[in-house]
Design a protein around this motif. Structure first.
Motif, short mmCIF file in Angstrom:
data_model
loop_
_atom_site.label_atom_id
_atom_site.label_comp_id
_atom_site.label_asym_id
_atom_site.label_seq_id
_atom_site.Cartn_x
_atom_site.Cartn_y
_atom_site.Cartn_z
N SER A 239 0.89 -1.17 0.01
CA SER A 239 0.06 -0.12 -0.01
C SER A 239 0.80 1.26 -0.03
CB SER A 239 -0.87 0.01 1.12
OG SER A 239 -1.67 -1.24 1.31
N THR A 240 0.33 2.30 -0.46
CA THR A 240 0.91 3.57 -0.13
C THR A 240 1.69 3.83 1.05
OG1 THR A 240 -0.79 4.53 -1.61
CG2 THR A 240 0.99 6.03 -0.91
N PRO A 241 3.08 3.97 0.99
CA PRO A 241 3.91 4.45 2.33
C PRO A 241 3.78 5.83 2.38
CG PRO A 241 5.33 4.12 0.21
CD PRO A 241 3.87 3.90 -0.35
N ALA A 242 4.26 6.32 3.70
CA ALA A 242 4.74 7.65 3.99
C ALA A 242 5.92 8.14 3.49
CB ALA A 242 4.76 7.64 5.58
N ILE A 243 5.83 8.54 2.10
CA ILE A 243 6.93 8.98 1.28
C ILE A 243 7.74 9.95 1.83
CG2 ILE A 243 7.81 9.69 -0.82
CD1 ILE A 243 5.07 8.30 -1.93
N SER A 244 7.05 10.89 2.63
CA SER A 244 8.04 11.99 2.95
C SER A 244 8.72 11.39 4.33
CB SER A 244 6.85 13.36 3.62
OG SER A 244 6.35 13.88 2.26
N THR A 245 8.20 10.82 5.18
CA THR A 245 8.80 10.33 6.18
C THR A 245 9.94 9.31 5.82
OG1 THR A 245 6.92 10.30 7.40
CG2 THR A 245 8.38 8.89 8.30
N LEU A 246 9.81 8.58 4.43
CA LEU A 246 10.90 7.76 4.21
C LEU A 246 12.02 8.85 3.68
CD1 LEU A 246 9.11 5.20 1.70
CD2 LEU A 246 10.42 4.62 3.70
N TYR A 247 11.73 9.86 2.94
CA TYR A 247 12.68 10.49 2.69
C TYR A 247 13.48 11.31 3.89
CZ TYR A 247 11.42 11.84 -1.91
OH TYR A 247 11.20 11.78 -3.39
N MET A 248 12.89 11.51 5.00
CA MET A 248 13.64 11.65 6.41
C MET A 248 14.28 10.60 6.85
SD MET A 248 10.28 13.80 7.79
CE MET A 248 11.04 14.62 9.26
N LEU A 249 13.71 9.53 6.83
CA LEU A 249 14.46 8.33 7.40
C LEU A 249 15.83 8.06 6.72
CD1 LEU A 249 14.72 6.07 9.39
CD2 LEU A 249 13.02 4.79 8.15
N ARG A 250 15.87 8.19 5.36
CA ARG A 250 16.87 8.02 4.56
C ARG A 250 17.96 8.77 4.84
NH1 ARG A 250 16.84 8.48 -1.91
NH2 ARG A 250 16.33 10.60 -1.26
N GLU A 251 17.78 9.94 5.17
CA GLU A 251 18.62 10.90 5.58
C GLU A 251 19.26 10.49 7.10
OE1 GLU A 251 21.66 13.47 5.81
OE2 GLU A 251 20.24 13.33 3.96
N VAL A 252 18.72 10.18 8.07
CA VAL A 252 18.64 9.94 9.40
C VAL A 252 19.76 8.71 9.32
CG1 VAL A 252 18.00 8.92 11.45
CG2 VAL A 252 16.77 10.97 10.67
N LEU A 253 19.23 7.66 8.48
CA LEU A 253 19.99 6.34 8.35
C LEU A 253 21.61 6.60 7.71
CD1 LEU A 253 17.18 4.03 7.10
CD2 LEU A 253 18.63 3.84 9.40
N ARG A 254 21.70 7.66 6.87
CA ARG A 254 22.81 8.02 6.32
C ARG A 254 23.73 8.50 7.51
NH1 ARG A 254 20.84 11.11 0.85
NH2 ARG A 254 20.66 9.20 -0.55
N GLU A 255 23.09 9.56 8.53
CA GLU A 255 23.80 10.32 9.33
C GLU A 255 24.29 9.18 10.43
OE1 GLU A 255 21.96 13.46 11.20
OE2 GLU A 255 21.46 14.33 8.88
N ILE A 256 23.41 8.03 10.67
CA ILE A 256 23.63 6.95 11.71
C ILE A 256 25.16 6.09 11.20
CG2 ILE A 256 22.98 4.86 12.81
CD1 ILE A 256 20.09 6.17 13.10
N LYS A 257 24.80 6.05 10.06
CA LYS A 257 26.29 5.07 9.35
C LYS A 257 27.09 5.86 9.49
CE LYS A 257 27.63 1.25 7.10
NZ LYS A 257 27.02 1.03 5.72
N GLU A 258 27.05 7.04 9.31
CA GLU A 258 28.50 8.20 9.25
C GLU A 258 28.86 7.96 10.68
OE1 GLU A 258 29.76 12.49 8.11
OE2 GLU A 258 27.82 11.91 7.67
N GLU A 259 28.20 8.32 11.56
CA GLU A 259 28.66 8.28 13.05
C GLU A 259 28.96 7.05 13.65
OE1 GLU A 259 26.91 9.63 17.33
OE2 GLU A 259 25.41 9.64 15.66
N GLY A 260 28.33 5.84 12.95
CA GLY A 260 29.05 4.49 13.56
C GLY A 260 27.85 4.14 14.74
N LEU A 261 27.51 3.01 14.61
CA LEU A 261 26.43 2.41 15.84
C LEU A 261 27.17 2.36 16.95
CD1 LEU A 261 24.48 -0.52 14.47
CD2 LEU A 261 23.71 1.53 15.36
#
Length: 385
Positions: A239-261
């Motif tokens: 079904s239709t996902p929350a596209i704007s939230t996906l955009y935001m989550l992608r950016e956050v995940l990039r930042e988490i990966k850069e910082e390191g778990l």
């Protein structure tokens, strides 16, 4: 001049600037290649955070929807589950299962205490009909961590599923999904993943998917099979996902990966220590011991003579600082400070300062700055390491 809002809740949490801007991207069709690429990057980023090679499914709902889905997709009516309850959210997980007609045995622990592994094994040893264990990794209502690793070993030993509510823990507290034998792990976007509400993220093991083949509970929107099949075939959601939230989550995940778990987890530990030491210095009592204390939320006992609603409103009116209370047995007895995701040291220091001032105005004797000094000392010592 209106003070800057300081959001110190267990969720929703502050969103990083780049993620907020990403959420303003032009909307796209959810069946377009661009959206497929967006979803694929998000799923791969989530696997890094979940520490899993299992399927990670994206549902458009709150964390509660994911918890409901975890029951509907792995169990049948009348199946017996062992629900480990250490607070309001553990009890809610049990209630969800009961509403689906699952036979729930609640193993209750005192609020403010963590799971007793020996008692869990006693229950499993005595009953070979238990199909699943339900647990809350981070019991937000009390500020207690329940460690999944030993529970995962028991689930393997007694051949049952382990379903974990990690809504307020994932990306803030270590959770090794595969290594600790977690079959379903549920989290949501607005907590330590520091994105707007609207997405629930669920990791599902092959064992859980296999169980789903014979599960007879009703599901359509919540169907893991539909979500997995659609993603495997086309990198889409049913079904239709929350596209704007996906955009935001992608950016956050990039930042988490850069910082390191590991750095992310360490940052949460430091902030937790600063909060806890400052509360002790102010003269407030913490609900739980340091040993089992959450790294994303801290529960503090209210001083005698000060009501939660009055303290909360004073913090909002005078300093625009937002804290929260608790639920159930602890309602009106504690206040809680959330410190997960995009919470900075400055946010922590501002909150402590505002709390000291508010308490003093409400008649609690406190030496101004004493809590700040305790927190500053923690930050200073950690920075020198």
């Amino acid at each position: 001049m209106k003070e800057k809002r300081t959001l110190m809740l267990p969720g929703p949490t502050p969103i990083p600037k780049k993620a907020r801007l990403a959420g303003a991207e032009e909307i796209i069709g959810h069946r377009e290649l661009e959206c497929e690429e967006l979803l694929e990057e998000v799923v791969e980023g989530l696997k890094y955070v979940f520490q899993t090679k299992n399927d990670v499914l994206v549902l458009t709902c709150s964390g509660t929807g994911g918890l409901e889905a975890s029951i509907a997709n792995t169990l049948s009516k009348g199946d017996k589950v062992l629900s480990l309850c250490t607070g309001a959210f553990g009890e809610r997980y049990a209630t969800i299962a009961e509403n689906y007609g699952v036979n729930v045995e609640r193993l209750d622990f005192n609020w403010g205490e963590s799971i007793d592994i020996d008692l869990v094994e006693e229950k499993l040893e005595a009953d070979n009909k238990i199909k699943a264990i339900l647990m809350t990794h981070n019991e937000t209502s009390t500020g207690v961590i329940n460690h999944p690793k030993p529970i995962g070993k028991l689930a393997q030993k007694y051949d049952c599923l382990l379903l974990i509510d990690a809504v307020s823990s994932l990306a803030g507290i270590e959770l090794k999904t595969d290594e600790w034998a977690a079959d379903v792990v549920v989290t949501s976007s607005q907590k330590a993943l520091m994105t707007s509400p609207g997405l629930c993220l669920v990791s599902v093991s092959p064992k859980a998917l296999k169980a789903g083949e014979s599960a007879d509970l009703p599901k359509f929107y919540w169907s893991f099979k539909r979500a997995k099949d659609r993603y495997d075939a086309k990198k889409q959601t049913p079904s239709t996902p929350a596209i704007s939230t996906l955009y935001m989550l992608r950016e956050v995940l990039r930042e988490i990966k850069e910082e390191g778990l590991e750095n992310v987890f360490r940052r949460h530990k430091i902030v937790t220590k600063a909060i806890r030491e400052s509360m002790k210095a102010i003269g407030l009592k913490l609900l739980v011991s340091d040993k089992i204390a959450s790294k994303t939320v801290t529960a503090v006992k209210l001083p005698q003579g000060i009501e939660y609603n009055v303290l909360r409103q004073k913090l909002i009116d005078d300093y625009n600082v937002y804290i929260t209370g608790s639920k159930g047995q602890l309602k009106g007895q504690v206040f809680r400070i959330g410190h997960l995701g995009n919470v900075s040291r400055i946010d922590i220091l501002s909150t402590i300062s505002a709390l000291e001032l508010a308490l003093l105005k409400l008649g609690f004797e406190v030496e101004l700055g004493i809590g700040l000094q305790a927190a500053q000392k923690v930050f200073y010592e950690e920075e020198r390491r």
